[in-house]
Design a protein around this motif. Structure first.
Motif, PDB file in Angstrom:
ATOM      1  N   GLU A  74     -36.367  34.464  91.277  1.00 27.74           N
ATOM      2  CA  GLU A  74     -36.033  33.939  92.586  1.00 27.74           C
ATOM      3  C   GLU A  74     -36.286  34.992  93.667  1.00 27.74           C
ATOM      4  OE1 GLU A  74     -31.442  34.881  93.188  1.00 27.74           O
ATOM      5  OE2 GLU A  74     -31.818  33.612  91.451  1.00 27.74           O
ATOM      6  N   LEU A  75     -36.227  34.571  94.913  1.00 26.24           N
ATOM      7  CA  LEU A  75     -36.324  35.522  96.008  1.00 26.24           C
ATOM      8  C   LEU A  75     -35.128  36.461  95.964  1.00 26.24           C
ATOM      9  CD1 LEU A  75     -37.485  33.272  98.983  1.00 26.24           C
ATOM     10  CD2 LEU A  75     -38.857  34.887  97.668  1.00 26.24           C
ATOM     11  N   MET A  76     -35.380  37.740  96.159  1.00 23.78           N
ATOM     12  CA  MET A  76     -34.329  38.745  96.127  1.00 23.78           C
ATOM     13  C   MET A  76     -34.260  39.419  97.494  1.00 23.78           C
ATOM     14  SD  MET A  76     -35.056  40.409  92.352  1.00 23.78           S
ATOM     15  CE  MET A  76     -36.805  40.660  92.675  1.00 23.78           C
ATOM     16  N   VAL A  77     -33.094  39.383  98.103  1.00 22.26           N
ATOM     17  CA  VAL A  77     -32.876  40.017  99.405  1.00 22.26           C
ATOM     18  C   VAL A  77     -32.133  41.320  99.174  1.00 22.26           C
ATOM     19  CG1 VAL A  77     -31.854  39.771 101.687  1.00 22.26           C
ATOM     20  CG2 VAL A  77     -32.768  37.766 100.520  1.00 22.26           C
ATOM     21  N   ALA A  78     -32.565  42.396  99.823  1.00 28.91           N
ATOM     22  CA  ALA A  78     -31.885  43.684  99.679  1.00 28.91           C
ATOM     23  C   ALA A  78     -32.090  44.503 100.942  1.00 28.91           C
ATOM     24  CB  ALA A  78     -32.411  44.447  98.469  1.00 28.91           C
ATOM     25  N   VAL A  79     -31.118  45.339 101.254  1.00 27.16           N
ATOM     26  CA  VAL A  79     -31.329  46.388 102.247  1.00 27.16           C
ATOM     27  C   VAL A  79     -31.746  47.603 101.437  1.00 27.16           C
ATOM     28  CG1 VAL A  79     -30.322  47.795 104.048  1.00 27.16           C
ATOM     29  CG2 VAL A  79     -29.656  45.415 103.844  1.00 27.16           C
ATOM     30  N   GLN A  80     -33.024  47.850 101.422  1.00 32.10           N
ATOM     31  CA  GLN A  80     -33.627  48.776 100.476  1.00 32.10           C
ATOM     32  C   GLN A  80     -33.478  50.226 100.901  1.00 32.10           C
ATOM     33  OE1 GLN A  80     -35.483  47.652  97.486  1.00 32.10           O
ATOM     34  NE2 GLN A  80     -34.756  49.725  97.160  1.00 32.10           N
ATOM     35  N   LYS A  81     -33.132  51.088  99.957  1.00 38.82           N
ATOM     36  CA  LYS A  81     -33.177  52.523 100.187  1.00 38.82           C
ATOM     37  C   LYS A  81     -34.627  52.998 100.115  1.00 38.82           C
ATOM     38  CE  LYS A  81     -28.669  54.069  98.458  1.00 38.82           C
ATOM     39  NZ  LYS A  81     -27.996  54.938  97.462  1.00 38.82           N
ATOM     40  N   PRO A  82     -34.926  54.183 100.659  1.00 38.53           N
ATOM     41  CA  PRO A  82     -36.277  54.732 100.506  1.00 38.53           C
ATOM     42  C   PRO A  82     -36.614  54.924  99.027  1.00 38.53           C
ATOM     43  CG  PRO A  82     -35.119  55.872 102.259  1.00 38.53           C
ATOM     44  CD  PRO A  82     -34.108  55.013 101.571  1.00 38.53           C
ATOM     45  N   ILE A 111     -41.433  52.612 100.200  1.00 33.87           N
ATOM     46  CA  ILE A 111     -40.601  52.215 101.333  1.00 33.87           C
ATOM     47  C   ILE A 111     -39.913  53.480 101.810  1.00 33.87           C
ATOM     48  CG2 ILE A 111     -38.668  50.801 102.103  1.00 33.87           C
ATOM     49  CD1 ILE A 111     -39.347  48.784  99.971  1.00 33.87           C
ATOM     50  N   ALA A 112     -40.302  53.967 102.975  1.00 39.60           N
ATOM     51  CA  ALA A 112     -39.854  55.265 103.455  1.00 39.60           C
ATOM     52  C   ALA A 112     -38.793  55.149 104.540  1.00 39.60           C
ATOM     53  CB  ALA A 112     -41.050  56.076 103.969  1.00 39.60           C
ATOM     54  N   ALA A 113     -37.978  54.099 104.473  1.00 40.99           N
ATOM     55  CA  ALA A 113     -36.888  53.923 105.438  1.00 40.99           C
ATOM     56  C   ALA A 113     -35.894  52.935 104.849  1.00 40.99           C
ATOM     57  CB  ALA A 113     -37.421  53.402 106.781  1.00 40.99           C
ATOM     58  N   ASP A 114     -34.685  52.926 105.387  1.00 40.92           N
ATOM     59  CA  ASP A 114     -33.674  51.952 104.966  1.00 40.92           C
ATOM     60  C   ASP A 114     -33.948  50.644 105.691  1.00 40.92           C
ATOM     61  OD1 ASP A 114     -31.246  53.522 103.469  1.00 40.92           O
ATOM     62  OD2 ASP A 114     -32.234  54.806 104.946  1.00 40.92           O
ATOM     63  N   ILE A 115     -34.590  49.706 105.021  1.00 41.72           N
ATOM     64  CA  ILE A 115     -35.000  48.476 105.689  1.00 41.72           C
ATOM     65  C   ILE A 115     -34.742  47.280 104.784  1.00 41.72           C
ATOM     66  CG2 ILE A 115     -36.765  49.494 107.164  1.00 41.72           C
ATOM     67  CD1 ILE A 115     -38.827  48.758 105.117  1.00 41.72           C
ATOM     68  N   PRO A 116     -34.543  46.093 105.370  1.00 43.66           N
ATOM     69  CA  PRO A 116     -34.340  44.890 104.560  1.00 43.66           C
ATOM     70  C   PRO A 116     -35.663  44.396 103.979  1.00 43.66           C
ATOM     71  CG  PRO A 116     -34.304  44.340 106.892  1.00 43.66           C
ATOM     72  CD  PRO A 116     -34.415  45.832 106.807  1.00 43.66           C
ATOM     73  N   THR A 117     -35.589  43.909 102.745  1.00 38.00           N
ATOM     74  CA  THR A 117     -36.769  43.361 102.096  1.00 38.00           C
ATOM     75  C   THR A 117     -36.420  42.023 101.440  1.00 38.00           C
ATOM     76  OG1 THR A 117     -36.324  44.440  99.966  1.00 38.00           O
ATOM     77  CG2 THR A 117     -37.658  45.666 101.556  1.00 38.00           C
ATOM     78  N   VAL A 118     -37.427  41.181 101.331  1.00 32.91           N
ATOM     79  CA  VAL A 118     -37.330  39.946 100.551  1.00 32.91           C
ATOM     80  C   VAL A 118     -38.467  40.009  99.544  1.00 32.91           C
ATOM     81  CG1 VAL A 118     -37.409  37.434 100.582  1.00 32.91           C
ATOM     82  CG2 VAL A 118     -36.375  38.668 102.502  1.00 32.91           C
ATOM     83  N   SER A 119     -38.137  39.931  98.260  1.00 35.29           N
ATOM     84  CA  SER A 119     -39.171  40.105  97.237  1.00 35.29           C
ATOM     85  C   SER A 119     -39.034  39.058  96.144  1.00 35.29           C
ATOM     86  CB  SER A 119     -39.085  41.507  96.627  1.00 35.29           C
ATOM     87  OG  SER A 119     -37.834  41.708  95.984  1.00 35.29           O
ATOM     88  N   ARG A 120     -40.098  38.899  95.388  1.00 35.30           N
ATOM     89  CA  ARG A 120     -40.106  37.978  94.256  1.00 35.30           C
ATOM     90  C   ARG A 120     -41.084  38.477  93.223  1.00 35.30           C
ATOM     91  NH1 ARG A 120     -42.992  33.590  92.236  1.00 35.30           N
ATOM     92  NH2 ARG A 120     -41.697  32.026  91.182  1.00 35.30           N
ATOM     93  N   ILE A 121     -40.649  38.529  91.968  1.00 35.28           N
ATOM     94  CA  ILE A 121     -41.558  38.837  90.871  1.00 35.28           C
ATOM     95  C   ILE A 121     -42.439  37.618  90.668  1.00 35.28           C
ATOM     96  CG2 ILE A 121     -41.714  39.299  88.392  1.00 35.28           C
ATOM     97  CD1 ILE A 121     -39.081  40.880  88.717  1.00 35.28           C
ATOM     98  N   ALA A 122     -43.736  37.809  90.897  1.00 36.94           N
ATOM     99  CA  ALA A 122     -44.658  36.680  90.928  1.00 36.94           C
ATOM    100  C   ALA A 122     -45.278  36.378  89.569  1.00 36.94           C
ATOM    101  CB  ALA A 122     -45.779  36.948  91.944  1.00 36.94           C
ATOM    102  N   HIS A 123     -45.356  37.385  88.710  1.00 40.27           N
ATOM    103  CA  HIS A 123     -45.961  37.145  87.392  1.00 40.27           C
ATOM    104  C   HIS A 123     -45.216  37.949  86.343  1.00 40.27           C
ATOM    105  CE1 HIS A 123     -49.005  36.228  84.375  1.00 40.27           C
ATOM    106  NE2 HIS A 123     -48.979  37.504  84.037  1.00 40.27           N
ATOM    107  N   ALA A 124     -44.691  37.257  85.337  1.00 38.98           N
ATOM    108  CA  ALA A 124     -44.023  37.879  84.203  1.00 38.98           C
ATOM    109  C   ALA A 124     -43.855  36.813  83.129  1.00 38.98           C
ATOM    110  CB  ALA A 124     -42.666  38.444  84.613  1.00 38.98           C
TER     111      ALA A 124
END
Length: 326
Positions: A74-82, A111-124
């Protein structure tokens, strides 16, 4: 505060006993002379033995983990660390800062900053799982290296996907070989992590990464405020306190915080709360009201409304889906 990689678990089923097909696949990779293929073999073995329900397998080396998924998620939302995420098998799509990146084996996303991301594993798949080696960038190591390193000039975007440098693969492989040798890892890990940061600074991501190691840069100052938000997200925090931690005036702090993270401090804290609440409900079985109060919400109604706005679904639906998969 939990690491971003643990926040929104991918729906994963238990890893079955290896089939003949899987064993042959592993043997074929092991016979390859490619350092990247060898890195996959070591990371796969560690993840298969140690991955938790969310697919994450933290290693004994500080800030280093392997991520595994057996099917698209599924889509994963995170405030990502560098971080740098080196993709070894499968494909992943990430959207951040208004741009989307899909990367494949042999590529790395920094990712070189603390920023929000939305990601999804597309193939597995069970036959060919998704594997990635993820390293949190360490500002202390970057600060220590800075006097001895000449980083290439120019500006670099805070998010970038590029082929993994050969030197980065080599250092990562030597580190991965020690994952099942804890005594050796305890002695050698710090040096290998330092080397890995060195090669990252010398590569295409260098200019963006280098800013993390400058305490008095805008990125370094904002990072101090972000650290407070990550550690104490559940309590009310005044902007004045954050601005003081960053050694900035409040107007300057607001300006640079949004420029670096793309969010206001209040929005940043809100996302941290909602992401942690979702982890509590899906990974630890917390009830909706319980999770809301644990992350600092006084109103369950407000929590439910803001949760649905961020994740495009009410918390009850996510819980039902997670229970059905389990």
């Amino acid at each position: 505060m939990p690491e971003p990689r643990r926040l929104l678990p991918v729906s994963i089923i238990p890893f079955p006993d290896r089939s003949i097909q899987t064993i042959r696949y592993c043997m074929a990779i092991a016979q390859s002379s490619s350092p990247l293929a060898q890195l996959l073999v070591h990371c796969r073995r560690f993840a298969d033995a140690n991955a938790g329900p969310d697919g994450s397998a933290p290693t004994p080396a500080r800030g280093l983990s392997v991520v595994r998924a057996l099917h698209p998620g599924e889509l994963m939302v995170a405030v990502q660390k560098p971080v740098i995420a080196m993709l070894l098998q499968g494909r992943k799509r990430v959207t951040t800062l208004g741009a989307s990146f899909e990367y494949a084996p042999g590529e790395a996303m920094v990712i070189a900053a603390d920023i929000p991301t939305v990601s999804r594993i597309a193939h597995a798949s069970i036959a060919e799982p998704y594997y990635a080696l993820v390293l949190e960038l360490d500002p202390a190591i970057l600060r220590a290296l800075r006097p001895a390193v000449s980083v290439r000039s120019g500006k670099a975007p805070p998010v970038r996907v590029e082929p993994i440098d050969a030197e980065v693969i080599d250092a990562s492989l030597r580190l991965a070989r020690l994952l099942d040798r804890p005594e050796a890892l305890s002695v050698l890990a710090d040096g290998l992590l330092r080397e890995l940061h060195y090669w990252l600074l010398m590569g295409v991501h260098g200019p963006a990464i280098a800013a993390l190691g400058v305490p008095d840069s805008h990125a370094g100052r904002i990072a101090r405020a972000v650290d407070i938000l990550r550690r104490e997200y559940a309590r009310p925090i005044r902007v004045e306190e954050l601005a003081q931690a960053a050694a900035m005036s409040e107007p300057a702090f607001h300006k640079h915080f949004r420029a670096i993270t793309t969010l206001s401090p209040l929005q940043f804290q809100k996302q941290l709360r909602l992401i942690e609440a979702r982890r509590l409900m899906l990974s630890e079985g917390a009830k909706i009201a319980q999770a809301a109060h644990m992350v600092g919400y006084a109103s369950v109604t407000q929590f439910t409304r803001e949760y649905g706005r961020l994740f495009d679904a009410p918390p009850g639906r996510d819980i039902r889906i997670a229970n059905a998969v389990a």
